[in-house]
Write a protein that holds these residues in place. Structure first.
Motif, PDB file in Angstrom:
ATOM      1  N   GLU A 135      24.570  59.528  57.947  1.00  0.00           N
ATOM      2  CA  GLU A 135      24.008  58.305  58.524  1.00  0.00           C
ATOM      3  C   GLU A 135      24.898  57.773  59.644  1.00  0.00           C
ATOM      4  O   GLU A 135      24.414  57.328  60.692  1.00  0.00           O
ATOM      5  CB  GLU A 135      23.862  57.238  57.438  1.00  0.00           C
ATOM      6  N   LEU A 136      26.201  57.831  59.422  1.00  0.00           N
ATOM      7  CA  LEU A 136      27.153  57.376  60.431  1.00  0.00           C
ATOM      8  C   LEU A 136      27.060  58.235  61.690  1.00  0.00           C
ATOM      9  O   LEU A 136      27.028  57.711  62.814  1.00  0.00           O
ATOM     10  CB  LEU A 136      28.565  57.426  59.863  1.00  0.00           C
ATOM     11  N   ALA A 137      26.983  59.545  61.503  1.00  0.00           N
ATOM     12  CA  ALA A 137      26.872  60.453  62.644  1.00  0.00           C
ATOM     13  C   ALA A 137      25.597  60.167  63.434  1.00  0.00           C
ATOM     14  O   ALA A 137      25.613  60.134  64.665  1.00  0.00           O
ATOM     15  CB  ALA A 137      26.894  61.903  62.173  1.00  0.00           C
ATOM     16  N   ALA A 138      24.503  59.967  62.713  1.00  0.00           N
ATOM     17  CA  ALA A 138      23.232  59.681  63.383  1.00  0.00           C
ATOM     18  C   ALA A 138      23.335  58.406  64.209  1.00  0.00           C
ATOM     19  O   ALA A 138      22.829  58.335  65.337  1.00  0.00           O
ATOM     20  CB  ALA A 138      22.115  59.560  62.351  1.00  0.00           C
ATOM     21  N   GLU A 139      24.021  57.411  63.671  1.00  0.00           N
ATOM     22  CA  GLU A 139      24.152  56.130  64.369  1.00  0.00           C
ATOM     23  C   GLU A 139      24.971  56.253  65.645  1.00  0.00           C
ATOM     24  O   GLU A 139      24.547  55.813  66.717  1.00  0.00           O
ATOM     25  CB  GLU A 139      24.807  55.111  63.436  1.00  0.00           C
ATOM     26  N   VAL A 140      26.149  56.879  65.553  1.00  0.00           N
ATOM     27  CA  VAL A 140      27.023  56.925  66.732  1.00  0.00           C
ATOM     28  C   VAL A 140      26.524  57.948  67.755  1.00  0.00           C
ATOM     29  O   VAL A 140      26.715  57.758  68.962  1.00  0.00           O
ATOM     30  CB  VAL A 140      28.496  57.191  66.349  1.00  0.00           C
ATOM     31  N   LEU A 141      25.880  59.022  67.297  1.00  0.00           N
ATOM     32  CA  LEU A 141      25.323  59.975  68.256  1.00  0.00           C
ATOM     33  C   LEU A 141      24.153  59.360  69.014  1.00  0.00           C
ATOM     34  O   LEU A 141      23.965  59.628  70.209  1.00  0.00           O
ATOM     35  CB  LEU A 141      24.892  61.260  67.541  1.00  0.00           C
ATOM     36  N   ALA A 142      23.378  58.518  68.336  1.00  0.00           N
ATOM     37  CA  ALA A 142      22.315  57.792  69.039  1.00  0.00           C
ATOM     38  C   ALA A 142      22.913  56.850  70.065  1.00  0.00           C
ATOM     39  O   ALA A 142      22.370  56.666  71.166  1.00  0.00           O
ATOM     40  CB  ALA A 142      21.465  57.014  68.035  1.00  0.00           C
ATOM     41  N   GLN A 143      24.049  56.266  69.736  1.00  0.00           N
ATOM     42  CA  GLN A 143      24.719  55.320  70.631  1.00  0.00           C
ATOM     43  C   GLN A 143      25.143  55.985  71.933  1.00  0.00           C
ATOM     44  O   GLN A 143      25.154  55.347  72.993  1.00  0.00           O
ATOM     45  CB  GLN A 143      25.933  54.707  69.916  1.00  0.00           C
ATOM     46  N   VAL A 144      25.475  57.278  71.871  1.00  0.00           N
ATOM     47  CA  VAL A 144      25.896  57.996  73.075  1.00  0.00           C
ATOM     48  C   VAL A 144      24.796  58.910  73.613  1.00  0.00           C
ATOM     49  O   VAL A 144      25.029  59.737  74.504  1.00  0.00           O
ATOM     50  CB  VAL A 144      27.193  58.814  72.824  1.00  0.00           C
ATOM     51  N   GLY A 145      23.586  58.784  73.053  1.00  0.00           N
ATOM     52  CA  GLY A 145      22.436  59.517  73.566  1.00  0.00           C
ATOM     53  C   GLY A 145      22.404  60.989  73.226  1.00  0.00           C
ATOM     54  O   GLY A 145      21.878  61.802  73.990  1.00  0.00           O
ATOM     55  N   LEU A 146      22.934  61.358  72.048  1.00  0.00           N
ATOM     56  CA  LEU A 146      22.991  62.774  71.674  1.00  0.00           C
ATOM     57  C   LEU A 146      22.428  63.032  70.276  1.00  0.00           C
ATOM     58  O   LEU A 146      22.873  63.956  69.576  1.00  0.00           O
ATOM     59  CB  LEU A 146      24.438  63.283  71.746  1.00  0.00           C
ATOM     60  N   SER A 147      21.461  62.267  69.865  1.00  0.00           N
ATOM     61  CA  SER A 147      20.899  62.421  68.524  1.00  0.00           C
ATOM     62  C   SER A 147      20.417  63.837  68.252  1.00  0.00           C
ATOM     63  O   SER A 147      20.569  64.370  67.141  1.00  0.00           O
ATOM     64  CB  SER A 147      19.736  61.444  68.324  1.00  0.00           C
ATOM     65  N   GLU A 148      19.837  64.460  69.273  1.00  0.00           N
ATOM     66  CA  GLU A 148      19.223  65.781  69.083  1.00  0.00           C
ATOM     67  C   GLU A 148      20.257  66.913  69.045  1.00  0.00           C
ATOM     68  O   GLU A 148      19.904  68.075  68.796  1.00  0.00           O
ATOM     69  CB  GLU A 148      18.218  66.052  70.210  1.00  0.00           C
ATOM     70  N   LYS A 149      21.531  66.603  69.266  1.00  0.00           N
ATOM     71  CA  LYS A 149      22.561  67.645  69.328  1.00  0.00           C
ATOM     72  C   LYS A 149      23.416  67.715  68.068  1.00  0.00           C
ATOM     73  O   LYS A 149      24.424  68.444  68.051  1.00  0.00           O
ATOM     74  CB  LYS A 149      23.471  67.401  70.535  1.00  0.00           C
ATOM     75  N   ALA A 150      23.039  67.038  67.002  1.00  0.00           N
ATOM     76  CA  ALA A 150      23.889  66.935  65.814  1.00  0.00           C
ATOM     77  C   ALA A 150      24.265  68.288  65.225  1.00  0.00           C
ATOM     78  O   ALA A 150      25.388  68.482  64.749  1.00  0.00           O
ATOM     79  CB  ALA A 150      23.213  66.070  64.745  1.00  0.00           C
ATOM     80  N   GLN A 151      23.360  69.245  65.271  1.00  0.00           N
ATOM     81  CA  GLN A 151      23.621  70.539  64.643  1.00  0.00           C
ATOM     82  C   GLN A 151      24.075  71.600  65.645  1.00  0.00           C
ATOM     83  O   GLN A 151      24.240  72.763  65.283  1.00  0.00           O
ATOM     84  CB  GLN A 151      22.365  71.006  63.891  1.00  0.00           C
ATOM     85  N   ASN A 152      24.280  71.200  66.870  1.00  0.00           N
ATOM     86  CA  ASN A 152      24.799  72.140  67.868  1.00  0.00           C
ATOM     87  C   ASN A 152      26.303  72.295  67.728  1.00  0.00           C
ATOM     88  O   ASN A 152      26.990  71.435  67.153  1.00  0.00           O
ATOM     89  CB  ASN A 152      24.480  71.653  69.288  1.00  0.00           C
TER      90      ASN A 152
END
Length: 259
Positions: A135-152
């Protein structure tokens, strides 16, 4: 020869606020016989964005590294998030929970996914569980505009995207203060723009930040305070208008050279 500040004479010493997120008082730092910081006085208030500008070797990055405890000062007083670093015995592990820093090199772990890179420190330091970490990763990655790159993996990302992951990784620690040390210097203009937009968004959210940058237009538009450093001293301080109307020949030359 006795040095006299080009902006503030000794008789007009600055009056510092009672409480600051960061407070430098006559801070000095040397590497061997070479004095890099020659008596720095500077305050950063909560929610303030401060840009440090100046030529290479002027002391900007050293000042930033002192704030995070990566360098110990040799004289004066430095208080960060209520901790008196000059008194010694500071728990740097605790300090770095509150002070994040991002460098020009991304330093991502190549064998970990973006999500794993972002959550590694919170899981180890704050002992959060797997579900909370996601959940934390999803939140901060959305903050920097990279939600779709979580598993890259890092190698699958551009330089600008990797730098934004590095920013997200720092944000995941829930810092009170963020430090940026020339984070765009290794990027081409297009990628520089995407990273600067991310930092601009953090500024708009109220994050307290200190950043070393050569991006003058960005500093002028985003920073509440611009600090021009020259030969280990703070030469001029002001808002964005000081870049259009330099008060000293040194700043005029620096701005004129487009550095």
């Amino acid at each position: 020869m006795t040095f006299t500040s080009p902006v503030l004479s000794p008789a007009a010493a600055p009056i510092f606020p009672a409480a600051s997120m960061v407070a430098f008082r006559d801070v000095r730092k040397s590497f061997g016989a070479f004095e890099v910081l020659k008596g720095i006085d500077l305050d950063v208030g909560a929610g303030e964005v401060v840009a440090l500008i100046g030529r290479s070797g002027s002391g900007k990055s050293t000042a930033l590294r002192c704030v995070n405890g990566l360098e110990a000062i040799n004289g004066g007083e430095l208080t960060v998030c209520g901790r008196a670093l000059h008194q010694g015995g500071t728990d740097l592990r605790e300090l770095r929970k509150e002070v994040g820093i991002v460098f020009q090199s991304y330093n991502l772990f190549p064998h970990l996914t973006v999500e794993q890179n972002v959550t590694l420190a919170p899981r180890k330091v704050h002992r959060i569980g797997a579900a909370e970490a996601r959940e934390l990763a999803a939140e901060v990655l959305a903050q920097v505009g990279l939600s779709e790159k979580a598993q890259n993996y890092p190698e699958q990302l551009s330089g600008g995207q990797q730098q934004r992951v590095a920013i997200a990784r720092s944000l995941a620690m829930r810092p009170k203060l963020m430090l940026f040390d020339e984070v765009t210097s290794a990027l081409d203009p297009e990628l520089t723009g995407e990273v600067l937009r991310t930092i601009e968004g953090l500024a708009a959210s109220g994050m307290t930040m200190m950043l070393v940058t050569h991006e003058m237009a960005f500093a002028k538009s985003v920073a509440d305070k611009i600090v021009f450093m020259h030969q280990g001293r703070i030469w001029e301080t002001g808002d964005g208008g000081m870049l259009s109307s330099p008060q000293t020949a040194e700043l005029q030359q620096f701005v004129g050279n487009g550095l």
